[in-house]
Design a protein around this motif. Structure first.
Motif, PDB file in Angstrom:
ATOM      1  N   ARG A  91      13.615   7.947   7.458  1.00 48.40           N
ATOM      2  CA  ARG A  91      14.790   7.188   7.017  1.00 48.40           C
ATOM      3  C   ARG A  91      14.365   5.969   6.211  1.00 48.40           C
ATOM      4  NH1 ARG A  91      19.186   6.528   4.558  1.00 48.40           N
ATOM      5  NH2 ARG A  91      20.620   4.946   5.341  1.00 48.40           N
ATOM      6  N   ALA A  92      13.349   5.271   6.665  1.00 53.90           N
ATOM      7  CA  ALA A  92      12.859   4.100   5.941  1.00 53.90           C
ATOM      8  C   ALA A  92      12.336   4.489   4.559  1.00 53.90           C
ATOM      9  CB  ALA A  92      11.767   3.404   6.743  1.00 53.90           C
ATOM     10  N   ASP A  93      11.611   5.602   4.493  1.00 54.31           N
ATOM     11  CA  ASP A  93      11.102   6.071   3.206  1.00 54.31           C
ATOM     12  C   ASP A  93      12.238   6.425   2.250  1.00 54.31           C
ATOM     13  OD1 ASP A  93       8.524   5.720   4.045  1.00 54.31           O
ATOM     14  OD2 ASP A  93       8.074   7.843   4.328  1.00 54.31           O
ATOM     15  N   GLN A  94      13.305   6.994   2.792  1.00 56.11           N
ATOM     16  CA  GLN A  94      14.460   7.304   1.957  1.00 56.11           C
ATOM     17  C   GLN A  94      15.043   6.039   1.338  1.00 56.11           C
ATOM     18  OE1 GLN A  94      17.149   9.342   4.563  1.00 56.11           O
ATOM     19  NE2 GLN A  94      16.002  11.275   4.543  1.00 56.11           N
ATOM     20  N   LEU A  95      15.120   4.968   2.142  1.00 53.66           N
ATOM     21  CA  LEU A  95      15.631   3.701   1.625  1.00 53.66           C
ATOM     22  C   LEU A  95      14.723   3.160   0.516  1.00 53.66           C
ATOM     23  CD1 LEU A  95      16.670   1.967   4.982  1.00 53.66           C
ATOM     24  CD2 LEU A  95      18.194   2.913   3.249  1.00 53.66           C
ATOM     25  N   LEU A  96      13.419   3.161   0.759  1.00 56.82           N
ATOM     26  CA  LEU A  96      12.489   2.653  -0.250  1.00 56.82           C
ATOM     27  C   LEU A  96      12.554   3.487  -1.532  1.00 56.82           C
ATOM     28  CD1 LEU A  96       9.349   1.848   1.940  1.00 56.82           C
ATOM     29  CD2 LEU A  96      10.973   0.225   0.962  1.00 56.82           C
ATOM     30  N   ARG A  97      12.676   4.789  -1.372  1.00 58.47           N
ATOM     31  CA  ARG A  97      12.773   5.669  -2.537  1.00 58.47           C
ATOM     32  C   ARG A  97      14.040   5.366  -3.325  1.00 58.47           C
ATOM     33  NH1 ARG A  97      12.770  10.012   0.123  1.00 58.47           N
ATOM     34  NH2 ARG A  97      10.508  10.041   0.402  1.00 58.47           N
ATOM     35  N   THR A 126       4.963   0.997   9.466  1.00 63.33           N
ATOM     36  CA  THR A 126       3.957   1.978   9.884  1.00 63.33           C
ATOM     37  C   THR A 126       4.012   2.278  11.375  1.00 63.33           C
ATOM     38  OG1 THR A 126       2.193   0.374  10.316  1.00 63.33           O
ATOM     39  CG2 THR A 126       2.417   1.185   8.051  1.00 63.33           C
ATOM     40  N   THR A 127       4.736   1.471  12.153  1.00 58.60           N
ATOM     41  CA  THR A 127       4.839   1.703  13.595  1.00 58.60           C
ATOM     42  C   THR A 127       6.126   2.438  13.973  1.00 58.60           C
ATOM     43  OG1 THR A 127       5.878  -0.456  14.043  1.00 58.60           O
ATOM     44  CG2 THR A 127       3.471  -0.381  14.040  1.00 58.60           C
ATOM     45  N   LEU A 128       6.952   2.781  13.000  1.00 60.37           N
ATOM     46  CA  LEU A 128       8.175   3.535  13.275  1.00 60.37           C
ATOM     47  C   LEU A 128       7.838   4.956  13.713  1.00 60.37           C
ATOM     48  CD1 LEU A 128      10.370   2.521  10.187  1.00 60.37           C
ATOM     49  CD2 LEU A 128      10.475   1.559  12.496  1.00 60.37           C
ATOM     50  N   ASN A 129       8.708   5.550  14.533  1.00 61.77           N
ATOM     51  CA  ASN A 129       8.522   6.965  14.866  1.00 61.77           C
ATOM     52  C   ASN A 129       8.806   7.811  13.624  1.00 61.77           C
ATOM     53  OD1 ASN A 129      11.370   7.567  14.690  1.00 61.77           O
ATOM     54  ND2 ASN A 129      11.632   6.785  16.774  1.00 61.77           N
ATOM     55  N   SER A 130       8.477   9.096  13.692  1.00 61.84           N
ATOM     56  CA  SER A 130       8.534   9.935  12.499  1.00 61.84           C
ATOM     57  C   SER A 130       9.942  10.036  11.917  1.00 61.84           C
ATOM     58  CB  SER A 130       7.994  11.333  12.812  1.00 61.84           C
ATOM     59  OG  SER A 130       8.721  11.932  13.874  1.00 61.84           O
ATOM     60  N   GLN A 131      10.943  10.100  12.787  1.00 61.00           N
ATOM     61  CA  GLN A 131      12.317  10.194  12.291  1.00 61.00           C
ATOM     62  C   GLN A 131      12.738   8.915  11.584  1.00 61.00           C
ATOM     63  OE1 GLN A 131      15.195  11.252  15.293  1.00 61.00           O
ATOM     64  NE2 GLN A 131      16.948  10.829  13.980  1.00 61.00           N
ATOM     65  N   ASP A 132      12.438   7.760  12.199  1.00 63.53           N
ATOM     66  CA  ASP A 132      12.788   6.485  11.581  1.00 63.53           C
ATOM     67  C   ASP A 132      11.988   6.255  10.302  1.00 63.53           C
ATOM     68  OD1 ASP A 132      14.698   5.898  13.457  1.00 63.53           O
ATOM     69  OD2 ASP A 132      13.397   4.611  14.673  1.00 63.53           O
ATOM     70  N   ARG A 133      10.719   6.691  10.308  1.00 60.20           N
ATOM     71  CA  ARG A 133       9.913   6.508   9.102  1.00 60.20           C
ATOM     72  C   ARG A 133      10.491   7.303   7.933  1.00 60.20           C
ATOM     73  NH1 ARG A 133       4.697   5.299   7.044  1.00 60.20           N
ATOM     74  NH2 ARG A 133       5.082   5.371   4.800  1.00 60.20           N
ATOM     75  N   ARG A 182       0.827  -1.207   0.000  1.00 54.12           N
ATOM     76  CA  ARG A 182       0.000   0.000   0.000  1.00 54.12           C
ATOM     77  C   ARG A 182       0.858   1.252   0.000  1.00 54.12           C
ATOM     78  NH1 ARG A 182      -2.699  -1.021   5.285  1.00 54.12           N
ATOM     79  NH2 ARG A 182      -4.174   0.664   4.845  1.00 54.12           N
ATOM     80  N   ILE A 183       1.968   1.223   0.732  1.00 54.31           N
ATOM     81  CA  ILE A 183       2.866   2.373   0.798  1.00 54.31           C
ATOM     82  C   ILE A 183       3.464   2.691  -0.574  1.00 54.31           C
ATOM     83  CG2 ILE A 183       5.169   3.037   1.633  1.00 54.31           C
ATOM     84  CD1 ILE A 183       4.413   1.748   4.304  1.00 54.31           C
ATOM     85  N   THR A 185      13.444   1.921  -5.146  1.00 52.71           N
ATOM     86  CA  THR A 185      12.352   1.760  -6.122  1.00 52.71           C
ATOM     87  C   THR A 185      12.124   2.965  -7.017  1.00 52.71           C
ATOM     88  OG1 THR A 185      10.631   2.619  -4.635  1.00 52.71           O
ATOM     89  CG2 THR A 185      11.159   0.258  -4.476  1.00 52.71           C
ATOM     90  N   GLY A 186      12.594   4.136  -6.617  1.00 51.09           N
ATOM     91  CA  GLY A 186      12.286   5.346  -7.360  1.00 51.09           C
ATOM     92  C   GLY A 186      10.887   5.866  -7.116  1.00 51.09           C
ATOM     93  N   VAL A 187      10.176   5.292  -6.153  1.00 53.17           N
ATOM     94  CA  VAL A 187       8.794   5.671  -5.847  1.00 53.17           C
ATOM     95  C   VAL A 187       8.755   6.394  -4.507  1.00 53.17           C
ATOM     96  CG1 VAL A 187       6.525   4.746  -5.231  1.00 53.17           C
ATOM     97  CG2 VAL A 187       7.756   3.811  -7.188  1.00 53.17           C
ATOM     98  N   ASN A 188       7.944   7.422  -4.394  1.00 48.59           N
ATOM     99  CA  ASN A 188       7.758   8.129  -3.133  1.00 48.59           C
ATOM    100  C   ASN A 188       6.718   7.399  -2.283  1.00 48.59           C
ATOM    101  OD1 ASN A 188       9.538  10.343  -3.524  1.00 48.59           O
ATOM    102  ND2 ASN A 188       8.055  11.268  -4.926  1.00 48.59           N
ATOM    103  N   PRO A 189       7.117   6.835  -1.140  1.00 50.02           N
ATOM    104  CA  PRO A 189       6.154   6.139  -0.273  1.00 50.02           C
ATOM    105  C   PRO A 189       5.076   7.089   0.239  1.00 50.02           C
ATOM    106  CG  PRO A 189       8.413   5.600   0.324  1.00 50.02           C
ATOM    107  CD  PRO A 189       8.483   6.755  -0.624  1.00 50.02           C
ATOM    108  N   ILE A 190       3.890   6.551   0.488  1.00 48.52           N
ATOM    109  CA  ILE A 190       2.781   7.352   0.986  1.00 48.52           C
ATOM    110  C   ILE A 190       2.447   6.939   2.414  1.00 48.52           C
ATOM    111  CG2 ILE A 190       1.810   7.660  -1.320  1.00 48.52           C
ATOM    112  CD1 ILE A 190      -0.279   5.535  -0.591  1.00 48.52           C
ATOM    113  N   GLU A 191       1.703   7.780   3.125  1.00 52.67           N
ATOM    114  CA  GLU A 191       1.251   7.460   4.475  1.00 52.67           C
ATOM    115  C   GLU A 191      -0.010   6.610   4.396  1.00 52.67           C
ATOM    116  OE1 GLU A 191       2.590   8.061   7.375  1.00 52.67           O
ATOM    117  OE2 GLU A 191       4.276   9.255   6.654  1.00 52.67           O
ATOM    118  N   ILE A 192      -0.108   5.624   5.290  1.00 55.22           N
ATOM    119  CA  ILE A 192      -1.302   4.778   5.356  1.00 55.22           C
ATOM    120  C   ILE A 192      -1.679   4.580   6.806  1.00 55.22           C
ATOM    121  CG2 ILE A 192      -0.777   3.523   3.229  1.00 55.22           C
ATOM    122  CD1 ILE A 192       0.131   1.181   5.016  1.00 55.22           C
ATOM    123  N   GLU A 193      -2.872   4.011   7.044  1.00 46.47           N
ATOM    124  CA  GLU A 193      -3.275   3.667   8.396  1.00 46.47           C
ATOM    125  C   GLU A 193      -2.421   2.527   8.920  1.00 46.47           C
ATOM    126  OE1 GLU A 193      -7.387   2.815   8.592  1.00 46.47           O
ATOM    127  OE2 GLU A 193      -8.023   4.742   7.784  1.00 46.47           O
TER     128      GLU A 193
END
Length: 462
Positions: free
Chosen positions: A421-427, A412-419, A108-109, A430-438
């Motif tokens: 960092r995780a999004d940077q890795l995924l980007r 999705t349970t990471l704190n904002s700083q870790d999230r 989903r992200i 994959t070249g895709v910008n992760p999105i926020e989900i529930e």
């Protein structure tokens, strides 16, 4: 023609061939492409998520990839297809796979396609006859390699494998043997046990959370065993309601001992520190004690259906994975059976234990892996055996710890700083910008089958 001209023309020819093959794959409909794969049986299912198509796949696999002529089995998969240009999440389930439209958080992200794979020897992916010697991490990795080789050419987006718990272990084993099959891996709460009865888990269980909570839980376990006959009667009545059968050699005494011992581990595995006030005390009725045991103890694992369903896991734990030593010293005077004895779970006890397998994977993850993200929960007992992984920008690797997190820890349970960092890795992968989900997985059409196998299993056998 010079040698340099020849090399240039050869390179151009190879590139043209690759481009032509890719174009031909993407000119096809996904259903037609899958049908054309030798050994693949495809069924398109109704009611997919919006923007997706929904397929049930069965792929013929060798039982032994080193000697394919020794027999085959059909491996079950579920594909949610969105777009050939989108990323694809390869979900390496560690157990059985339900035929459902459940989308993992990572799917989903990333707005990704999703290919969910049932593990060999589970549910519908069982060879006949069942020869246990081919249930190894290398054979399972070869299953996933053949699947990627067959399906990935259709897709132009990057591939990321994911898994939770045993599924995360499976994803890392796949990368160990075929590191270039996917572009990155997210493994949640994946342990690395060193041998049978790994004592690191006992140390962790003796230190996790608040001492008052640990003591209350230990007293509660003793209350259950001190009321052995009452608990056995309640288990018997409940089993009749659920149509469960218990055929373990020690009968309900063994069922009770194993369930009570596992309960301490599972309380921290699936619960939270906020649940400590719910632990019944010695004044509670038999029924109140039993209700708490039903909630936190894996009663269904000891049923005949449970042992048959999860025997492949226990066989792997006994032969290669290793497994935790449960904390039972405080119960020694009340137990009739040893809950650390796994012989009850398997029809065949493998000898010797393969010590090399986990050390080999551990060294690869620590020193050679690239594009790997690990996520653990602080109070989850499985974290006692967390993989060592350096936080490396160069290797694009990072290990995250969720404060007060349990076995449900994920991106999705990471704190904002870790999230971030995780999004940077995924980007980067994959070249895709992760999105926020529930956050809540259970609101996303079901449970993560690797995180909560006993919950989904209970639904199957009720």
């Amino acid at each position: 023609m010079s040698r340099m001209d020849h090399k240039i023309r050869t390179l151009i020819a190879v590139l043209f061939c690759c481009i032509l093959n890719t174009t031909q794959a993407n000119d096809q409909d996904i259903f037609a492409y899958l049908q054309a794969i030798p050994g693949m049986v495809v069924e398109e299912l109704d009611d997919p998520p919006e923007g997706y198509r929904y397929f049930l796949l069965n792929y013929e696999q060798p039982v032994n990839h080193l000697r394919p002529g020794l027999g085959t089995f059909n491996q079950r998969m579920v594909l949610l297809h969105r777009d050939a240009e989108a990323p694809t999440v390869l979900a390496t389930n560690g157990y059985y796979t339900s035929v459902s439209t459940y989308r993992y958080n990572l799917t989903r992200i990333l707005g990704a396609n999703q290919l969910k794979v049932e593990h060999r020897y589970f549910a519908e992916s069982r060879p006949e006859p069942l020869d246990w010697q081919y249930l190894t991490i290398r054979q399972a990795a070869a299953d996933h390699h053949r699947i990627v080789a067959a399906i990935r050419p259709f897709y132009q987006g990057k591939w990321v494998s994911r898994g939770s718990s045993k599924g995360g272990m499976t994803a890392l084993y796949h990368r160990r043997f075929y590191p270039n099959d996917v572009d990155g891996t997210v493994a949640n709460v994946a342990p690395l046990s060193f041998g049978r009865l790994d004592h690191r888990y006992v140390t962790f269980q003796n230190q996790v959370g608040e001492r008052s909570c640990r003591q209350a839980l230990k007293r509660y376990q003793r209350h259950l065993l001190e009321r052995r006959e009452s608990m056995k009667a309640l288990i018997s009545d409940y089993a009749k309601e659920q149509n469960w059968q218990f055929s373990v050699p020690g009968g309900l005494d063994q069922v009770l001992d194993y369930t009570v011992a596992e309960l301490y581990f599972q309380f921290y595995q699936y619960g939270s520190l906020d649940s400590c006030h719910e632990i019944p005390d010695g004044q509670a009725t038999d029924e109140a004690l039993f209700e708490f045991m039903k909630e936190w103890g894996p009663l269904s694992f000891m049923t005949d259906a449970g042992i048959k369903t999860f025997e492949p896991y226990f066989y792997q734990a006994i032969s290669q994975f290793g497994y935790p030593k449960l904390l039972t010293r405080h119960l020694k005077d009340l137990l009739l059976f040893d809950p650390n004895d796994y012989r009850v779970y398997v029809s065949e006890w493998p000898e010797p234990f393969d010590w090399h397998a986990m050390w080999d994977v551990a060294q690869w993850v620590a020193f050679n892996s690239r594009n790997v993200m690990l996520i653990y929960g602080e109070i989850d007992p499985w974290t006692a055996a967390a993989f060592f992984l350096p936080n490396s920008t160069y290797r694009s690797t990072h290990k995250f710890m969720v404060a007060k997190g349990n076995h449900g820890a994920n991106i999705t349970t990471l704190n904002s700083q870790d999230r971030r960092r995780a999004d940077q890795l995924l980007r980067r992968w994959t070249g895709v910008n992760p999105i926020e989900i529930e956050t809540l997985d259970e609101q996303n059409e079901g449970y993560d089958e690797d995180l909560y196998p006993y919950l989904t299993f209970n639904k199957h056998i009720k």
